[in-house]
Design an enzyme around this catalytic site. Structure first.
Site, mmCIF file in Angstrom:
data_model
loop_
_atom_site.group_PDB
_atom_site.id
_atom_site.type_symbol
_atom_site.label_atom_id
_atom_site.label_comp_id
_atom_site.label_asym_id
_atom_site.label_seq_id
_atom_site.Cartn_x
_atom_site.Cartn_y
_atom_site.Cartn_z
ATOM 1 C CE LYS A 121 8.303 1.816 0.270
ATOM 2 N NZ LYS A 121 8.861 1.035 -0.854
ATOM 3 N NE ARG A 122 17.953 0.774 4.707
ATOM 4 C CZ ARG A 122 17.571 -0.272 3.984
ATOM 5 N NH1 ARG A 122 16.327 -0.404 3.603
ATOM 6 N NH2 ARG A 122 18.444 -1.216 3.651
#
Lengths: 271, 271
Positions: free
Chosen positions: A96-97
């Site tokens: 979830k960057r």
């Protein structure tokens, strides 16, 4: 690994199961704690017992980062083990960057080059120039958060933005980005009723669907509304499989749970 | 470190400067590459030369993750060095994390316990239950992305949601979350004209402001619209300071650049 290879694996294995490798040292069988690398020992046993039943593994990076250097090392060993022994399996870094352009490029290098994952999950809040650096990698996939499985999804994602819910804006806008063919999307199984609308916007894109099992999502419902002509679904189960037993038989019980889901999927695929 | 301690440091040093430690091995002076740990050697030299001019350091985790295990190790050495030698400096893990509840707890442990940072940046897209696990840590701060400095901020953040821009919804909604006193917000310096509106919603919250310098943001403008009674600003500069020279004098030139900003800040604080 490209999309056609993934579809071919799904057809071969009659499965669109993804197993989440979210390793928590408080939850794994106690006898593993005396191993030199308990996290990797656990993953290796789960992989050896389940690889023929699933098409994808998804380590959530949070669980590795929480153990610092030894966690990062275990993540590296896990992805290397998968790439060496099961190159046909689609690997997902659930990270979830997302950051501004030059920084997203560093994240993309971390997951696509240094760790050699096939895909990474990315948050859309920072928009186009935070996602395109990931999309620039050929034969890699960027899995964008659209409608997540948690309660907090209703805080912003389902709010109406210029006449349309935010998650739909994310879907539509992202289709205009460069190399958008490399996009997949996260849509939580707990929100299966939204899937018909989602398929109107992205008829063929692959969806990574967490939330079946422990979080209460229903596989039949997800497939009814979300399945595409090319299947287009990766259904993730983590806790329901990997923590089904915390005894010495954990890998065998995990395989049984994975087999149950795989057989349900086989039935759905044959309909 | 609590907010009052941070304010006291700002008053003492007459500075609200945060230095971004975004270490790229292609950009640091060549003579450092022969060091055993070039990333840490670079950070240590920058810190030793600038710690009296700033109140905060902000490593962006992407730059460390891109180098795998050795990058993570350099990050660990950097935060340990700061905590041992400069416990009065406010440390920020610029990680832009965020996940469902139990997973966000793992991220919070990674940055607040394992690495012992004072704060971490978090993305709001997944809502309340993805952020509250960070807020649960006493004397730690969660820095929520509100309005970022990049062009992609206009894709979703400034879109109108139920009659109000999304970033304003994020500000207002987050104020209702448990332990919201531990919140700070990211607001890009490139969007200084939005700051007056933002201050109407969150009059006293600290803002982490990237984008001064390399990205074109203007310090005077940011302070004019964004400064609160308690100052309430941490102005970040990364490339403009740490890469001002790539010769053997890099640390000294970095200090000169930091000093320029600090003196500008001192003047503003005295007005």
């Amino acid at each position: 690994m490209n999309t056609n290879q993934l579809i071919s694996e799904i057809q071969k294995k009659k499965s669109f199961l993804c197993i989440g490798l979210d390793v928590d040292l408080d939850k794994i069988p106690k006898h593993l704690l005396k191993e030199e690398d308990p996290i990797f020992a656990f993953n290796k046993a789960i992989i050896d017992a389940t690889y023929h039943l699933c098409v994808s593994y998804k380590p959530n990076t949070a669980f590795y980062e929480a153990y610092g250097l030894k966690g990062w090392k275990a993540l590296e060993k896990t992805i290397n083990y998968l790439n060496e022994n099961h190159p046909d399996i689609f690997t997902i870094a659930d990270a979830k960057r997302g950051d501004i352009g030059n920084t997203s490029t560093m994240y993309a290098k971390a997951f696509f080059e240094d760790l050699a994952f096939d895909s990474v999950t990315v948050a859309p809040y920072m928009g186009k120039d935070s996602v395109e650096p990931f999309l620039a990698f050929e034969d890699k996939h960027t899995i964008l958060l659209a409608l997540t499985s948690n309660q907090g999804a209703f805080d912003f994602q389902t709010k109406t933005v210029d006449g349309k819910e935010l998650y739909k804006q994310v879907l539509e806008t992202s289709k205009t980005w460069k190399n958008s063919r490399n996009l997949m999307y996260v849509v939580g199984a707990t929100k299966a009723e939204y899937l018909a609308d989602i398929r109107n916007i992205i008829p063929d894109s692959f969806l990574l669907v967490p939330g079946v099992g422990a979080q209460g999502g229903n596989l039949q419902e997800v497939c009814k509304y979300g399945m595409a002509d090319n299947v287009g679904l990766l259904i993730n189960s983590s806790r329901g499989i990997i923590y089904a037993s915390n005894g010495e038989d954990f890998a065998q019980v995990a395989a049984e749970k994975a087999k149950e889901l795989q057989q349900e999927m086989q039935l759905i695929l044959s309909q």
